[in-house]
Design an enzyme around this catalytic site. Sequence first.
Site, PDB file in Angstrom:
ATOM      1  N   TYR A  88     -14.456 -12.413  25.118  1.00 54.20           N
ATOM      2  CA  TYR A  88     -13.032 -12.576  25.426  1.00 54.20           C
ATOM      3  C   TYR A  88     -12.201 -12.132  24.226  1.00 54.20           C
ATOM      4  CZ  TYR A  88     -12.820 -16.679  22.389  1.00 54.20           C
ATOM      5  OH  TYR A  88     -12.854 -17.512  21.301  1.00 54.20           O
ATOM      6  N   CYS A  89     -10.921 -11.858  24.471  1.00 53.75           N
ATOM      7  CA  CYS A  89      -9.980 -11.523  23.398  1.00 53.75           C
ATOM      8  C   CYS A  89      -8.659 -12.228  23.712  1.00 53.75           C
ATOM      9  CB  CYS A  89      -9.827  -9.997  23.281  1.00 53.75           C
ATOM     10  SG  CYS A  89      -9.119  -9.218  24.748  1.00 53.75           S
ATOM     11  N   ARG A  90      -7.542 -11.623  23.356  1.00 52.84           N
ATOM     12  CA  ARG A  90      -6.253 -12.259  23.618  1.00 52.84           C
ATOM     13  C   ARG A  90      -5.876 -12.151  25.090  1.00 52.84           C
ATOM     14  NH1 ARG A  90      -0.756 -10.944  23.792  1.00 52.84           N
ATOM     15  NH2 ARG A  90      -1.258  -8.737  23.571  1.00 52.84           N
ATOM     16  N   ILE A 116      -7.908 -15.268  26.173  1.00 51.44           N
ATOM     17  CA  ILE A 116      -7.630 -16.646  25.757  1.00 51.44           C
ATOM     18  C   ILE A 116      -6.257 -17.103  26.238  1.00 51.44           C
ATOM     19  CG2 ILE A 116      -6.623 -16.112  23.493  1.00 51.44           C
ATOM     20  CD1 ILE A 116      -8.259 -18.514  22.391  1.00 51.44           C
TER      21      ILE A 116
END
Length: 353
Positions: A88-90, A116
């Site tokens: 996952y990332c932003r 996130i």
Amino acid sequence: MKKIIAFLLALLGMNVHTACSQQNFENKEVKEFAELIDSGNVQLVDVRTVGEYAEGHLPGALNIDVKEDSFVQKAEQQLTKEKKVAVYCRSGRRSANAAGVLSERGYKVVNLLGGIQAWQKAQMPVTTSTEPIDIFKTKSGKTLRIHPLIHASIRMEYDGQEIEIDPVGKLGNRTTDYAALPKADLILLTHEHQDHFDKGAIATLTKEGTLFVTNQRCADMYGSGSVMKNGDKKEWKDDFTIEAVPAYNTTEANKKFHPQGRDNGYILSVDGIRIYIAGDTEDIPEMENFENIDIAFLPCNQPFTMTTEQFVKAARTIKAKVVFPYHYGQTDISGLQSQLEPDGIEVRVRPFD
């Protein structure tokens, strides 16, 4: 001209469709992604920058920045292809790129849609703790969480119980604030060397009812403790058994560090999961008698414990499903995973340097 533009747009659409159809990783919404993490059968990776990770991340996530040139190298050092990788990332863009890169290299990858941001919008938990957490499910579906601390210090959480192994508050430039952690229900000590035995940490963790298990030498030095010698077994809870096993040096020049019969390793049987905590040892012949080990913590630094060659031999002897190198200091352990992967042994590298 219109025909040319239409043709180019059609061609672009075809290329986009082709790229999408070749996507070889999964996308999951927050709920399914959370269920996957909770299963314990996944490697969770935050592919954002170190700064973003420090501001808040999913509990237990490793941090490997996809924009770093060393992304693939770090991923191959820390991840196994035997288990799914959840990234996952932003917002989901960078993690999709990371998922594509990893899947091309043979990893089974799941990407969090919305990143996130979507996770937090769904009011799911985040943390600022930088320690990774390894999660395992026991036979009856209970959760076992393992936290790497310093060098040979391990924290475990199981069924509301706090377990601390060789707690040390400070070693070199690294510290663990045990006052900020819950009091321990069980403390296990392997031997008296200062990177394993810290009176202050033990005192801080102890409460009424804490079981402090150790060898005779440490009990004498601390002034108390439930002594176990090699071969002893103790039932702590209905589903939790402790067995003290040998830990010693076999190389002639190094026997003075850990003489045979003095120190303990431990095998914990936790609701169907068998965990071997080796302590300071070389690849001793007794390992051939350790059966059904699921998780193992093996030391890897000479002259005090094992060489990398001894480590590989020990891992193959005990046949653990998951092996954590620990107590490795400055030893180069980067090749352990590639050596043991053909044996079906997963090597997880955590900050036990």
